[in-house]
Design a protein around this motif. Structure first.
Motif, short mmCIF file in Angstrom:
data_model
loop_
_atom_site.label_atom_id
_atom_site.label_comp_id
_atom_site.label_asym_id
_atom_site.label_seq_id
_atom_site.Cartn_x
_atom_site.Cartn_y
_atom_site.Cartn_z
N ALA A 1 -5.69 20.82 4.56
CA ALA A 1 -4.30 21.24 4.76
C ALA A 1 -3.96 22.52 4.02
N GLY A 2 -4.83 22.97 3.13
CA GLY A 2 -4.61 24.22 2.42
C GLY A 2 -3.98 24.10 1.05
N PHE A 3 -3.85 22.88 0.52
CA PHE A 3 -3.26 22.72 -0.81
C PHE A 3 -4.11 23.43 -1.86
N ASP A 4 -3.43 23.98 -2.86
CA ASP A 4 -4.09 24.68 -3.96
C ASP A 4 -4.42 23.75 -5.12
N VAL A 5 -3.63 22.69 -5.25
CA VAL A 5 -3.72 21.79 -6.40
C VAL A 5 -3.59 20.36 -5.89
N VAL A 6 -4.37 19.45 -6.45
CA VAL A 6 -4.10 18.03 -6.27
C VAL A 6 -3.86 17.40 -7.63
N GLU A 7 -2.94 16.45 -7.64
CA GLU A 7 -2.65 15.67 -8.84
C GLU A 7 -2.90 14.21 -8.53
N ILE A 8 -3.66 13.54 -9.36
CA ILE A 8 -3.90 12.11 -9.23
C ILE A 8 -2.82 11.37 -10.00
N HIS A 9 -2.14 10.47 -9.31
CA HIS A 9 -1.00 9.77 -9.91
C HIS A 9 -1.48 8.56 -10.71
N GLY A 10 -1.45 8.71 -12.03
CA GLY A 10 -1.84 7.61 -12.91
C GLY A 10 -0.69 7.13 -13.76
N ALA A 11 0.55 7.31 -13.27
CA ALA A 11 1.74 7.03 -14.07
C ALA A 11 2.71 6.11 -13.33
N HIS A 12 3.83 5.84 -14.01
CA HIS A 12 5.03 5.20 -13.43
C HIS A 12 4.79 3.82 -12.84
N GLY A 13 3.78 3.14 -13.36
CA GLY A 13 3.56 1.76 -12.96
C GLY A 13 2.85 1.58 -11.65
N TYR A 14 2.27 2.65 -11.10
CA TYR A 14 1.53 2.53 -9.85
C TYR A 14 0.08 2.16 -10.14
N LEU A 15 -0.75 2.05 -9.13
CA LEU A 15 -2.01 1.33 -9.24
C LEU A 15 -2.88 1.76 -10.42
N LEU A 16 -3.14 3.05 -10.57
CA LEU A 16 -4.04 3.47 -11.64
C LEU A 16 -3.44 3.19 -13.01
N HIS A 17 -2.13 3.33 -13.13
CA HIS A 17 -1.44 2.96 -14.38
C HIS A 17 -1.54 1.45 -14.60
N GLN A 18 -1.47 0.66 -13.54
CA GLN A 18 -1.58 -0.79 -13.67
C GLN A 18 -2.93 -1.18 -14.27
N PHE A 19 -3.98 -0.47 -13.89
CA PHE A 19 -5.28 -0.75 -14.48
C PHE A 19 -5.32 -0.34 -15.95
N LEU A 20 -4.59 0.72 -16.32
CA LEU A 20 -4.60 1.18 -17.71
C LEU A 20 -3.90 0.21 -18.65
N SER A 21 -2.84 -0.42 -18.18
CA SER A 21 -1.97 -1.19 -19.08
C SER A 21 -2.37 -2.66 -19.18
N PRO A 22 -2.52 -3.19 -20.38
CA PRO A 22 -2.82 -4.62 -20.54
C PRO A 22 -1.68 -5.53 -20.12
N LEU A 23 -0.51 -4.97 -19.86
CA LEU A 23 0.59 -5.79 -19.36
C LEU A 23 0.41 -6.14 -17.88
N ALA A 24 -0.31 -5.31 -17.14
CA ALA A 24 -0.54 -5.55 -15.72
C ALA A 24 -1.98 -5.92 -15.42
N ASN A 25 -2.90 -5.55 -16.32
CA ASN A 25 -4.32 -5.75 -16.11
C ASN A 25 -4.81 -6.87 -17.01
N LEU A 26 -5.05 -8.04 -16.41
CA LEU A 26 -5.54 -9.19 -17.15
C LEU A 26 -6.99 -9.51 -16.81
N ARG A 27 -7.69 -8.57 -16.22
CA ARG A 27 -9.05 -8.79 -15.76
C ARG A 27 -10.00 -9.03 -16.94
#
Length: 360
Positions: A169-195
């Motif tokens: 699509a021609g984007f110059d930058v990509v940002e991976i969303h690891g914040a605000h309680g979404y999936l990657l943040h869920q894996f980071l936090s022991p409050l959501a990740n009980l694995r």
């Protein structure tokens, strides 16, 4: 000249100034197909003509199930990428760099968009079964399906496919969303990740998925284009993800090819107690920049040009990202240039708006 208007080069790409548009959901896809519309062209295009250096799209879901709401945009199909390309071309034509945020909402997916209701959207109304690191619901939402290892691998693949489409699509930058309680943040936090497997428990295990996504995206994302990650520096809840862990993972991200960490906070747990005030998240960006030795972006109640300039002057961050202030004022950078005394020829005015630089 105020350093807000200095260009910044990350890898092989130079952005015209250090005032960047933060990703902000618009919930404007009525057809539920994830394809950006004229709303997105006008919304993002206005910020390009308004002088922002980098114009970042809202969170673009890497799978249909990764959308926050049925009205969210995506980048999981070629048709979506083609629609983004039209918008990217407009941003480039008016001097802005174009960025997109690759995201998966995890357990916070399939929500009603803000003015359409509350809670999880029933399947009968276009909702879907959500997924997360553990079968632990975000407050007020449905209990998610716990991802197995094979499904985790499929999500990594989805981020890779999305990055390839962002390039097409021609984007110059990509940002991976690891914040605000979404999936990657869920894996980071022991409050959501009980694995109890390789993706849960210790810090090293909880950051594993984020690093796997970064590594896989960095392989397919062009070497000369910047890769960003957005993190929530703290959950603002006892027992959750901490500012110290954010510094630690940021150093790892830099070693894995991330060029800038976009530092926000919160969003993982409704019990969060946030001390809100002007620039309240800036100290997190300062700590990451100083201790992890990686470029940072500061965001959060940055509203005044002198305040934004002070953040750079103090060495707290390399760029500032505006959200709500940019919703109120699409040409905020042009006002900042006027107030900070930037010479007309150095300010990011499109020719059509050049008279705005006159000081009469």
């Amino acid at each position: 000249m105020p350093s807000l208007f200095d260009p910044i080069t990350l890898r092989g790409h130079t952005v015209r100034n250090r005032i960047w548009l933060a990703p902000m959901c618009q919930y404007a896809v009525e057809a539920r197909d994830g394809i950006p519309t004229d709303w997105h062209l006008v919304h993002l295009g206005a910020r390009a003509t308004g002088g922002f250096g980098l114009v970042m799209t809202e969170a673009a879901a890497v799978t249909a199930e990764g959308r926050i709401s049925p009205q969210d945009v995506g980048i999981w199909t070629d048709e979506q990428a083609a629609a983004w390309s039209r918008i990217v071309d407009f941003l480039h034509a008016h001097g802005a760099a174009a960025g997109t945020q690759l995201a998966h909402a995890g357990r916070k997916a399939s929500e009603f968009s803000p003015w359409r209701g509350e809670g999880s959207v029933p399947e009968a109304d276009g909702g879907w079964v959500t997924s997360g690191p553990s079968a632990v619901a975000y407050q007020g939402l449905a209990v998610p399906h716990e991802l197995n290892v094979e499904e985790i691998g499929e999500i990594v693949d989805a981020f890779v496919a999305a990055a390839r489409r962002a390039e097409s699509a021609g984007f110059d930058v990509v940002e991976i969303h690891g914040a605000h309680g979404y999936l990657l943040h869920q894996f980071l936090s022991p409050l959501a990740n009980l694995r109890t497997d390789a993706y849960g428990g210790s810090f090293e295990n909880r950051v594993r998925l984020l690093l796997e996504v970064v590594d896989a995206v960095r392989v397919v994302w062009p070497e000369d284009k910047p890769l960003l990650v957005r993190l929530s520096a703290t959950d603002w809840v006892e027992g959750g993800w901490t500012a110290e862990e954010t510094v630690e993972v940021s150093a790892l991200l830099a070693a894995h090819g991330v060029d800038l960490v976009d530092v926000s906070s919160g969003g993982l747990d409704a019990r969060q107690q946030i001390s809100v005030g002007p620039g309240y998240q800036v100290p997190f960006a300062r700590d990451v920049r100083a201790k992890a030795e990686v470029a940072t972006g500061a965001v959060g109640l940055i509203t005044d040009p002198a305040q934004a300039q002070g953040i750079l002057d103090d060495g707290d961050a390399d760029v500032v990202l505006l959200a709500r202030a940019a919703l109120r004022e699409p040409a905020w950078p042009l006002r900042a240039a006027h107030e900070l005394g930037v010479p007309a020829k150095e300010a990011p005015y499109p020719p059509n708006y050049a008279r705005g630089a006159w000081r009469s």
